[in-house]
Design a protein around this motif. Structure first.
Motif, PDB file in Angstrom:
ATOM      1  N   PRO A 172       0.819  -1.227   0.000  1.00 31.49           N
ATOM      2  CA  PRO A 172       0.000   0.000   0.000  1.00 31.49           C
ATOM      3  C   PRO A 172       0.848   1.270   0.000  1.00 31.49           C
ATOM      4  N   GLU A 173       2.067   1.175   0.518  1.00 31.41           N
ATOM      5  CA  GLU A 173       2.939   2.349   0.546  1.00 31.41           C
ATOM      6  C   GLU A 173       3.649   2.559  -0.787  1.00 31.41           C
ATOM      7  N   GLU A 174       3.534   1.575  -1.702  1.00 34.86           N
ATOM      8  CA  GLU A 174       4.286   1.628  -2.955  1.00 34.86           C
ATOM      9  C   GLU A 174       3.381   1.822  -4.173  1.00 34.86           C
ATOM     10  N   VAL A 175       2.174   2.334  -3.970  1.00 36.74           N
ATOM     11  CA  VAL A 175       1.272   2.510  -5.120  1.00 36.74           C
ATOM     12  C   VAL A 175       1.922   3.410  -6.157  1.00 36.74           C
ATOM     13  N   CYS A 176       2.422   4.546  -5.729  1.00 34.64           N
ATOM     14  CA  CYS A 176       3.096   5.454  -6.650  1.00 34.64           C
ATOM     15  C   CYS A 176       4.211   6.188  -5.923  1.00 34.64           C
ATOM     16  N   THR A 177       5.404   6.103  -6.464  1.00 31.53           N
ATOM     17  CA  THR A 177       6.528   6.894  -5.969  1.00 31.53           C
ATOM     18  C   THR A 177       7.122   7.629  -7.155  1.00 31.53           C
ATOM     19  N   GLU A 178       7.541   8.865  -6.922  1.00 31.21           N
ATOM     20  CA  GLU A 178       8.061   9.654  -8.043  1.00 31.21           C
ATOM     21  C   GLU A 178       9.081  10.664  -7.561  1.00 31.21           C
ATOM     22  N   ASN A 179       9.947  11.027  -8.477  1.00 38.00           N
ATOM     23  CA  ASN A 179      10.837  12.154  -8.265  1.00 38.00           C
ATOM     24  C   ASN A 179      10.969  12.883  -9.592  1.00 38.00           C
ATOM     25  N   LEU A 180      10.487  14.108  -9.640  1.00 38.82           N
ATOM     26  CA  LEU A 180      10.551  14.915 -10.860  1.00 38.82           C
ATOM     27  C   LEU A 180      11.510  16.095 -10.694  1.00 38.82           C
ATOM     28  N   LYS A 210      17.187  16.254  -6.665  1.00 35.19           N
ATOM     29  CA  LYS A 210      16.955  15.272  -5.611  1.00 35.19           C
ATOM     30  C   LYS A 210      17.265  13.843  -6.055  1.00 35.19           C
ATOM     31  N   GLY A 211      17.881  13.718  -7.225  1.00 28.61           N
ATOM     32  CA  GLY A 211      18.243  12.392  -7.706  1.00 28.61           C
ATOM     33  C   GLY A 211      17.666  12.108  -9.071  1.00 28.61           C
ATOM     34  N   PRO A 212      17.822  10.863  -9.557  1.00 29.84           N
ATOM     35  CA  PRO A 212      17.330  10.506 -10.892  1.00 29.84           C
ATOM     36  C   PRO A 212      15.815  10.680 -11.006  1.00 29.84           C
ATOM     37  N   ILE A 213      15.364  11.121 -12.167  1.00 29.10           N
ATOM     38  CA  ILE A 213      13.933  11.231 -12.436  1.00 29.10           C
ATOM     39  C   ILE A 213      13.320   9.827 -12.478  1.00 29.10           C
ATOM     40  N   LYS A 214      12.225   9.631 -11.765  1.00 27.85           N
ATOM     41  CA  LYS A 214      11.568   8.329 -11.807  1.00 27.85           C
ATOM     42  C   LYS A 214      10.094   8.488 -11.483  1.00 27.85           C
ATOM     43  N   ILE A 215       9.300   7.638 -12.066  1.00 28.88           N
ATOM     44  CA  ILE A 215       7.882   7.507 -11.727  1.00 28.88           C
ATOM     45  C   ILE A 215       7.597   6.014 -11.682  1.00 28.88           C
ATOM     46  N   GLU A 216       7.195   5.507 -10.537  1.00 34.35           N
ATOM     47  CA  GLU A 216       6.980   4.079 -10.367  1.00 34.35           C
ATOM     48  C   GLU A 216       5.572   3.814  -9.846  1.00 34.35           C
ATOM     49  N   TRP A 217       4.901   2.832 -10.458  1.00 33.21           N
ATOM     50  CA  TRP A 217       3.546   2.462 -10.054  1.00 33.21           C
ATOM     51  C   TRP A 217       3.501   0.988  -9.666  1.00 33.21           C
ATOM     52  N   PHE A 218       2.841   0.719  -8.542  1.00 38.28           N
ATOM     53  CA  PHE A 218       2.556  -0.642  -8.070  1.00 38.28           C
ATOM     54  C   PHE A 218       3.833  -1.474  -7.902  1.00 38.28           C
ATOM     55  N   LYS A 219       4.932  -0.807  -7.558  1.00 35.49           N
ATOM     56  CA  LYS A 219       6.209  -1.511  -7.437  1.00 35.49           C
ATOM     57  C   LYS A 219       6.097  -2.599  -6.377  1.00 35.49           C
ATOM     58  N   GLY A 220       6.645  -3.766  -6.703  1.00 31.13           N
ATOM     59  CA  GLY A 220       6.542  -4.918  -5.814  1.00 31.13           C
ATOM     60  C   GLY A 220       5.402  -5.838  -6.174  1.00 31.13           C
ATOM     61  N   GLY A 221       4.423  -5.312  -6.915  1.00 31.90           N
ATOM     62  CA  GLY A 221       3.338  -6.158  -7.399  1.00 31.90           C
ATOM     63  C   GLY A 221       3.820  -7.048  -8.526  1.00 31.90           C
ATOM     64  N   LYS A 222       3.343  -8.282  -8.589  1.00 30.52           N
ATOM     65  CA  LYS A 222       3.721  -9.234  -9.636  1.00 30.52           C
ATOM     66  C   LYS A 222       2.511  -9.521 -10.509  1.00 30.52           C
ATOM     67  N   THR A 223       2.683  -9.350 -11.808  1.00 30.59           N
ATOM     68  CA  THR A 223       1.574  -9.591 -12.730  1.00 30.59           C
ATOM     69  C   THR A 223       2.143  -9.985 -14.089  1.00 30.59           C
ATOM     70  N   ASN A 224       1.269 -10.124 -15.075  1.00 31.64           N
ATOM     71  CA  ASN A 224       1.678 -10.378 -16.453  1.00 31.64           C
ATOM     72  C   ASN A 224       0.580  -9.846 -17.370  1.00 31.64           C
ATOM     73  N   ILE A 225       0.947  -8.977 -18.270  1.00 31.23           N
ATOM     74  CA  ILE A 225      -0.061  -8.305 -19.100  1.00 31.23           C
ATOM     75  C   ILE A 225      -0.704  -9.264 -20.087  1.00 31.23           C
ATOM     76  N   CYS A 226       0.042 -10.263 -20.572  1.00 34.68           N
ATOM     77  CA  CYS A 226      -0.545 -11.254 -21.482  1.00 34.68           C
ATOM     78  C   CYS A 226      -1.611 -12.068 -20.758  1.00 34.68           C
ATOM     79  N   HIS A 227      -1.322 -12.474 -19.540  1.00 35.82           N
ATOM     80  CA  HIS A 227      -2.321 -13.217 -18.755  1.00 35.82           C
ATOM     81  C   HIS A 227      -3.588 -12.393 -18.586  1.00 35.82           C
ATOM     82  N   ASN A 228      -3.428 -11.106 -18.290  1.00 39.05           N
ATOM     83  CA  ASN A 228      -4.587 -10.239 -18.077  1.00 39.05           C
ATOM     84  C   ASN A 228      -5.348  -9.948 -19.365  1.00 39.05           C
ATOM     85  N   ALA A 229      -4.659  -9.986 -20.501  1.00 39.48           N
ATOM     86  CA  ALA A 229      -5.296  -9.670 -21.782  1.00 39.48           C
ATOM     87  C   ALA A 229      -5.925 -10.880 -22.454  1.00 39.48           C
TER      88      ALA A 229
END
Length: 487
Positions: free
Chosen positions: A55-63, A67-86
């Motif tokens: 729940p703490e990792e839904v979205c993390t970002e640095n623009l 303050k460091g490298p630019i990054k936007i991360e969503w649902f990090k730590g979640g495991k999925t597969n887009i082919c399975h979902n499609a």
């Protein structure tokens, strides 16, 4: 329906729309801004995750570069597969018999179709073949195919095993392919021997051969060129061949099992690499990761086109562009949609081909580019009027701003003044719509992309030296001008 330049959706359309009023949109939009983690988590929960994100990792970002490298991360730590979902998700839910894809060939008498179950079988066979030749999670695969069903099949097969696909538009030169091969260093190149667009024969395999010679000069060699025999364009015996490197798709892929285990990947693992056209220098590879892209592509497709399970959807874009990734392959299939894939030219054998296809398959959603709309408009409405088009209920525009004259022709002539137009604004880098109408939610203004999609905040910047806000999205003044004049 025209009031001071605004075009209103019909009461019947609005009543059945997923978002049916400005008030409903504003409530959803405001929540997406005030509580993005909660808003997008609820949507993400509708997909299959082998492992949920923290729940703490839904979205993390640095623009902020300080303050460091630019990054936007969503649902990090979640495991999925887009082919399975499609694909798998719908087969497992009992919808395996539903048509996943219709295919229309270059000639009007050439066609085909695949159910979701059949699509899954073909994806698994290709995925198993790729694994057998050493393709692993994280490896790149270059795909240089025309709009055959094998193109989305190849994309899905790569995604299934965690490989990173890089689709190259099957109109690019050998030099353009070589640049991309040199940059991403693929294990395999997938192509076909040739394609016909209209009356023109394009020898794709010859172009790939030349690109592989060029990339080898740059120190990058590819061990396997998997080649699909497109019999309607060229026969095997007429195809140039290099033994030991070239492999016929039809000789090997059908021999593999129709079941292939899914590679569960992190939400932030790479999904695909798509290169910009290179019109302003060396092509730059845009990398999209899995989780956030999956959720956003599916959600934008669903709402921007007011998708219903009975829809037959046709996007005229090639999968070599971001539109083909998000709104031919992933977005529609993630919603369990029936997609039309068209191999040929939109004006062959005459400028009525699009509407012939619409009637043939009962297309309900038609998504295309202003360039094509203006071209068909120049040919006259006689080619449109020959066909019923009664199945159409939503139209869409993508690729560049659509001028009001072309918008009105599209609306009045093609859509019989009854089909809302989703005039979408976005970029390769965003992966999905940033500004778009929601059919049924509010009146439209010809030539305007209207309002931002959920989660997108738009600012108009006149003086960058006085900019004090952190921008999740920076629009050019022209696009911002289009938005402000719609209000």
């Amino acid at each position: 329906s025209d009031d001071h330049g605004l075009v209103h959706p019909s009461a019947d359309f609005a009543a059945q729309a997923l978002v049916s009023s400005p008030q409903q949109y504003l409530e959803m939009y405001q929540r997406s801004i005030d509580d993005p983690a909660g808003f997008w988590s609820e949507i993400a929960e509708t997909f299959y995750w082998k492992q949920k994100w923290s729940p703490e990792e839904v979205c993390t970002e640095n623009l902020d570069v300080t303050k460091g490298p630019i990054k936007i991360e969503w649902f990090k730590g979640g495991k999925t597969n887009i082919c399975h979902n499609a694909v798998d998700r719908y087969v497992e839910a009992g919808d395996g018999a539903k048509i996943a894809m219709y295919w229309e060939g270059n000639e009007p008498d050439q066609d085909g179709k695949l159910t979701y179950s059949e699509l899954l079988d073909k994806v698994c066979q290709l995925a198993n073949y790729l694994k057998s030749v050493g393709v692993e999670k994280g490896d790149a695969v270059v795909i240089y195919l025309p709009m055959l069903m094998e193109l989305p099949i190849a994309m899905l097969a790569c995604a299934r095993i965690g490989a990173v696909h890089s689709v190259v538009f099957a109109g690019f030169s050998a030099d353009a392919i070589a640049q991309r091969i040199t940059d991403c260093k693929p294990k395999v190149v997938i192509t076909c021997n040739a394609v016909k667009r209209g009356q023109k024969l394009i020898p794709l395999k010859d172009i790939v051969d030349a690109s592989l010679v060029e990339s080898a000069k740059n120190g990058v060699t590819v061990g396997i060129c998997l080649t699909y025999e497109n019999q309607l364009a060229m026969k095997k015996e007429d195809t140039q061949w290099i033994a030991g490197r070239d492999v016929w798709w039809q000789d090997v892929v059908p021999n593999f099992p129709t079941r292939c285990d899914v590679e569960w990947v992190d939400a932030e693992d790479p999904l695909f690499l798509l290169y910009t056209s290179g019109s302003t220098g060396k092509p730059k590879g845009v990398l999209h990761t899995t989780g956030g892209y999956m959720v956003y592509a599916a959600t934008t497709f669903k709402h921007a086109f007011d998708y219903k399970p009975t829809d037959i959807y046709w996007c005229t874009a090639d999968c070599g562009w971001i539109t083909g990734h998000s709104y031919v392959t992933y977005g529609p299939l993630l919603n369990g949609a029936t997609v039309l894939v068209y191999e040929g030219a939109p004006n062959y054998p005459d400028p009525g081909r699009c509407w012939d296809i619409v009637d043939k398959y009962g297309v309900t959603i038609f998504y295309t580019a202003p360039t094509l709309i203006r071209s068909l408009m120049r040919d006259g409405s006689v080619y449109v009027d020959r066909y019923s088009r009664k199945s159409l209920r939503v139209l869409g525009s993508v690729g560049e701003p659509i001028n009001p004259t072309a918008w009105r022709w599209f609306y009045n002539v093609v859509g019989d003044s009854r089909c809302p137009i989703s005039d979408t604004w976005w970029q390769t880098e965003t992966g999905g719509f940033m500004i778009t109408p929601l059919p049924g939610a509010w009146p439209q203004k010809p030539g305007s992309a209207t309002f931002p999609f959920f989660g997108v905040q738009v600012y108009i910047i006149h003086d960058f030296t006085k900019m004090e806000v952190s921008l999740p999205l920076l629009l050019c003044n022209y696009c911002a001008h289009m938005l402000i004049h719609s209000q």
